[in-house]
Enzyme design. Structure first.
Site, short mmCIF file in Angstrom:
data_model
loop_
_atom_site.label_atom_id
_atom_site.label_comp_id
_atom_site.label_asym_id
_atom_site.label_seq_id
_atom_site.Cartn_x
_atom_site.Cartn_y
_atom_site.Cartn_z
N CYS A 2 0.83 -1.20 0.00
CA CYS A 2 0.00 0.00 0.00
C CYS A 2 0.87 1.26 0.00
O CYS A 2 2.04 1.23 0.38
CB CYS A 2 -0.87 0.02 1.25
SG CYS A 2 -1.75 -1.52 1.50
N ARG A 27 4.38 0.75 -6.02
CA ARG A 27 4.41 -0.16 -4.88
C ARG A 27 3.44 -1.31 -5.06
O ARG A 27 3.52 -2.30 -4.34
CB ARG A 27 4.08 0.61 -3.59
CG ARG A 27 5.14 1.64 -3.23
CD ARG A 27 4.65 2.53 -2.12
NE ARG A 27 4.48 1.85 -0.87
CZ ARG A 27 5.38 1.81 0.11
NH1 ARG A 27 6.53 2.40 -0.04
NH2 ARG A 27 5.13 1.17 1.22
N TRP A 72 -3.19 -2.49 -1.40
CA TRP A 72 -2.84 -3.80 -1.95
C TRP A 72 -3.48 -4.81 -1.01
O TRP A 72 -3.08 -4.93 0.15
CB TRP A 72 -1.31 -3.95 -1.97
CG TRP A 72 -0.81 -5.16 -2.69
CD1 TRP A 72 -0.63 -5.31 -4.03
CD2 TRP A 72 -0.39 -6.39 -2.10
NE1 TRP A 72 -0.14 -6.55 -4.31
CE2 TRP A 72 0.02 -7.23 -3.15
CE3 TRP A 72 -0.33 -6.87 -0.80
CZ2 TRP A 72 0.49 -8.52 -2.93
CZ3 TRP A 72 0.13 -8.16 -0.58
CH2 TRP A 72 0.54 -8.96 -1.64
N ASN A 96 -1.10 1.45 6.25
CA ASN A 96 -0.26 0.42 5.61
C ASN A 96 0.11 -0.60 6.66
O ASN A 96 0.39 -0.23 7.81
CB ASN A 96 1.04 1.03 5.07
CG ASN A 96 0.83 1.79 3.79
OD1 ASN A 96 -0.29 1.92 3.31
ND2 ASN A 96 1.92 2.31 3.25
N GLY A 97 0.18 -1.87 6.29
CA GLY A 97 0.62 -2.89 7.25
C GLY A 97 -0.51 -3.85 7.59
O GLY A 97 -1.55 -3.89 6.91
N GLU A 463 17.41 -16.10 -11.01
CA GLU A 463 17.01 -14.70 -11.11
C GLU A 463 16.40 -14.40 -12.50
O GLU A 463 15.39 -13.70 -12.60
CB GLU A 463 18.20 -13.78 -10.83
CG GLU A 463 17.92 -12.31 -10.97
CD GLU A 463 16.81 -11.78 -10.06
OE1 GLU A 463 16.37 -12.50 -9.15
OE2 GLU A 463 16.37 -10.64 -10.29
N LYS A 467 12.58 -12.98 -13.01
CA LYS A 467 12.29 -11.75 -13.77
C LYS A 467 11.23 -12.04 -14.83
O LYS A 467 10.28 -11.30 -14.99
CB LYS A 467 13.54 -11.23 -14.50
CG LYS A 467 14.55 -10.37 -13.83
CD LYS A 467 14.20 -9.06 -13.27
CE LYS A 467 13.45 -9.14 -11.98
NZ LYS A 467 14.15 -9.29 -10.77
N GLU A 470 7.74 -12.70 -13.25
CA GLU A 470 7.12 -11.52 -12.64
C GLU A 470 6.40 -10.63 -13.64
O GLU A 470 5.30 -10.16 -13.36
CB GLU A 470 8.21 -10.63 -12.00
CG GLU A 470 8.62 -11.02 -10.63
CD GLU A 470 9.58 -9.98 -10.05
OE1 GLU A 470 10.68 -9.81 -10.60
OE2 GLU A 470 9.22 -9.34 -9.06
N HIS A 486 16.30 -36.09 -13.67
CA HIS A 486 15.62 -36.72 -12.53
C HIS A 486 14.13 -36.42 -12.52
O HIS A 486 13.49 -36.55 -11.47
CB HIS A 486 16.29 -36.28 -11.22
CG HIS A 486 17.72 -36.72 -11.17
ND1 HIS A 486 18.08 -38.00 -10.85
CD2 HIS A 486 18.87 -36.06 -11.45
CE1 HIS A 486 19.40 -38.11 -10.92
NE2 HIS A 486 19.90 -36.94 -11.28
N LYS A 585 6.01 -3.73 -4.59
CA LYS A 585 7.43 -3.43 -4.63
C LYS A 585 8.11 -3.85 -3.34
O LYS A 585 9.21 -4.41 -3.35
CB LYS A 585 7.64 -1.93 -4.88
CG LYS A 585 9.10 -1.50 -4.91
CD LYS A 585 9.82 -2.10 -6.09
CE LYS A 585 11.28 -1.76 -6.14
NZ LYS A 585 12.04 -2.67 -7.02
#
Ligand code: M6R
Length: 590
Positions: A2, A27, A72, A96-97, A463, A467, A470, A486, A585
């Site tokens: 948020c 964010r 969010w 927020n939180g 990584e 990317k 996402e 395997h 973010k």
């Protein structure tokens, strides 16, 4: 996560709040809202979806005080009713939180007659503050009490009905900054929202901030306290797209300059890179891409420093049995410095007397403040949700930690590495100019992609795959190349893209055998390989060559094509690259 913005000044608050929210879009959010005082009453507008949906609702008022929020979703789906600001009784706030004990509080508040419209923990916190206000109208006392009753993480900006000229702000766990400017006073969850007005800001800690039109005061235990002002020293362009189509592309292109500045600074201040050889145990703890940087870092430190390093995912580390002692070093890696699990791991390490080293971007963030020592990566504002420049500088920081050890052990080799560092920025620049678009078009047609590599190439592949996932929403898996046989090789079909990384000279031939196995099953093979390796054309359909420098430098170079491939695949698929769905973010909740 948020975003919060608050304004108290002489100008029309509505455009300032809306522009502030737009600066915080990066964010991640799914609804937004604003509230303001006008004609002795509070008006609230909120809507699901983009800020443009909220803008459609706004009326032609000219308030001079107000608060805004991008939400969010955590408690309850994205909806108008769950969006912030929330209002109960005489209290209107943005949050927020996560309030962890909201269920217990909710039951108690219901007994007092409160009814709840939304599914959120925020509405409960609003009702709690209102219930305290019913007993006592001293705002500082109310908010101190609320602090004691609320468990979890929060940043609040609050308006009280009987206090039409003042905003109140407090936080625990979620960041908030407060700033004075010629245009009026501001409060925000992040720096980009205030940069248009000022570079100077206060970082709220345990204090409660009282923000009037002309002043900002801080109180701790009801006593006024003075705080040091911080200044945002980076180029202001760091928070704008600067002509690029997306923040992500701009941030990728910033890397040559950032790398050069980073190396100039740290080679002139080598003492800021600690010698980590004295610890009995070394842990690297982080989440997401920062965790991948840690895996690469551990590889480099083990290889060049001859010291064993364990790498842990912060959300696991904080709950598993630990073997920390006063002789342990725990390295916490975080761009934001506010990732909840990484903060919890840092605090756990400190409780167990371990020495903590933060590798952090955001100056003054929780991890930067609470770690025993911090190395700032100096990436400036990173706005795109998918980290690029911060990741690269995290890897470079580990490279420098390993270099420092190498310098003690092998001065000749360290001299060669030093020369490679000198050309790194130019080599990154060259890699930016490769034609990734054509390869990206081929990859964008598929639903599944595989990344393979061994040792450091596996960590780099992790990584690259993250990317791609996402921002392009293409499913991709990363395998240590030797693991394919395997099980996973059963998934390779005619045309399945397999992206192989071949930079580790000690092991690349083994990976080549694995590539051949996938090609034999019809895979489309893209190979990202160190320039000097002996590679036959029969193992790839496309190849990207990485200059042959020391491992300590080549790993930084290898990141660049992975970032640009992900970018151009997402561009081809026309996705919202800077704001990928469901992602935030900085993950300030568990
Ligand atoms: O702010 P942090 O570095 O602590 O964030 C950690 C992860 O959330 C972050 O790296 C995330 O994986 C990125 N979105 C990846 O691009």
């Amino acid at each position: 996560m948020c975003g919060i913005i608050g304004y108290n000044g002489k100008k029309n608050a509505i455009p300032i709040l809306i522009e502030g929210l737009k600066k915080l879009e990066y964010r991640g959010y799914d609804s937004s809202g604003i509230a303001y005082f006008i004609d002795n009453q509070i008006k609230i507008f909120k809507e699901k979806g983009r800020i443009s949906e909220l803008e459609k609702l706004l009326v032609d008022d000219k308030p001079t005080i107000g608060i805004g929020h991008t939400r969010w979703a955590t408690h309850g789906k994205p909806s108008k009713i769950n969006a912030h600001p929330h209002r109960v009784g005489n209290v209107t706030l943005v949050h927020n939180g996560i309030i962890e004990n909201y269920n217990v509080l909710k039951e108690e508040l219901k007994k007092k007659g409160y009814q709840f419209q939304s599914e959120t923990d925020t509405e409960v916190a609003t009702a709690l503050i209102d219930s305290l206000y019913q007993e006592n109208d001293n705002k500082l006392e109310i908010l101190e009490k609320a602090k004691n009753l609320l468990k979890g993480s929060y940043a609040f900006v609050i308006m009280f009905d009987d206090c039409k000229d003042t905003l109140y702000a407090l936080r625990e766990g979620s960041p908030l900054i407060v700033a004075k400017s010629k245009e009026g006073n501001l409060v925000s969850s992040d720096i980009p929202a205030i940069l248009e007005y000022t570079r100077d800001y206060y970082l709220l800690e345990q204090e409660i901030a009282i923000i009037t039109k002309n002043d900002i005061k801080f109180y701790l235990n009801r006593e006024e306290v003075k705080k040091d002002m911080l200044t945002f020293t980076h180029d202001i362009k760091t928070a704008s797209k600067d002509g690029y189509q997306h923040f992500m592309l701009k941030e990728i292109h910033e890397q040559p300059t950032l790398i050069k500045n980073y190396l100039d600074y740290y080679f002139n201040n080598l003492d800021l890179i600690p010698d980590i050889s004295k610890y009995e145990k070394i842990y690297i703890v982080a989440c997401g891409s920062a965790y991948h940087a840690g895996l690469i870092g551990a590889y480099l430190i083990e290889k060049y420093g001859n010291i064993e390093v364990k790498v842990e995912i912060a959300s696991e580390f904080r709950y598993k049995k630990n073997f920390l002692t006063a002789n342990s070093l725990v390295i916490l890696v975080s761009q934001s410095g506010e990732t909840a699990d990484t903060i919890a791991s840092l605090r756990l390490a400190k409780e167990n007397k371990a020495y903590t080293l933060g590798i952090v971007n955001v100056v003054g963030s929780t991890i930067a403040r609470e770690s025993n020592q911090v190395i700032y990566i100096n990436a400036g504002c990173e706005i795109a949700v998918a980290t690029t420049k911060a990741f690269t500088l995290q890897v470079l920081t580990f490279s420098m930690l390993a270099y420092k050890l190498l310098k003690k052990n092998d001065s000749q080799l360290s001299q060669e590495v030093f020369s490679d560092y000198q050309i790194l920025s130019d080599e990154v620049n060259k890699l930016l100019n490769f034609n990734y678009q054509e390869i990206a078009k081929k990859i964008a047609k598929h639903h599944d992609v595989f990344f393979i590599g061994r040792l450091i190439d596996y960590y780099l592949a992790l990584e690259g795959s993250l990317k791609l996932k996402e921002i392009s929403y293409i499913h991709s898996e990363t395998y240590a190349a030797g693991e394919l046989k395997h099980g996973t090789i059963s998934l390779i079909e005619e045309g399945t893209p397999v992206i192989s990384i071949l930079t580790d000279i000690t092991i690349y031939e083994k990976t080549i055998s694995n590539i051949k196995e996938t090609k034999a099953r019809g895979a489309y093979s893209l190979v990202i390989a160190r320039d000097n390796l002996n590679i036959n054309q029969d193992i790839y359909d496309d190849v990207i060559k990485i200059p042959n420098l020391s491992d300590l430098v080549t790993c930084v170079l290898t990141v660049i094509p992975l970032q640009l491939l992900a970018y151009y695949v997402a561009l081809e698929l026309k996705y919202d690259i800077d704001k990928p769905r469901n992602l935030a973010k900085s993950v300030t909740v568990e």
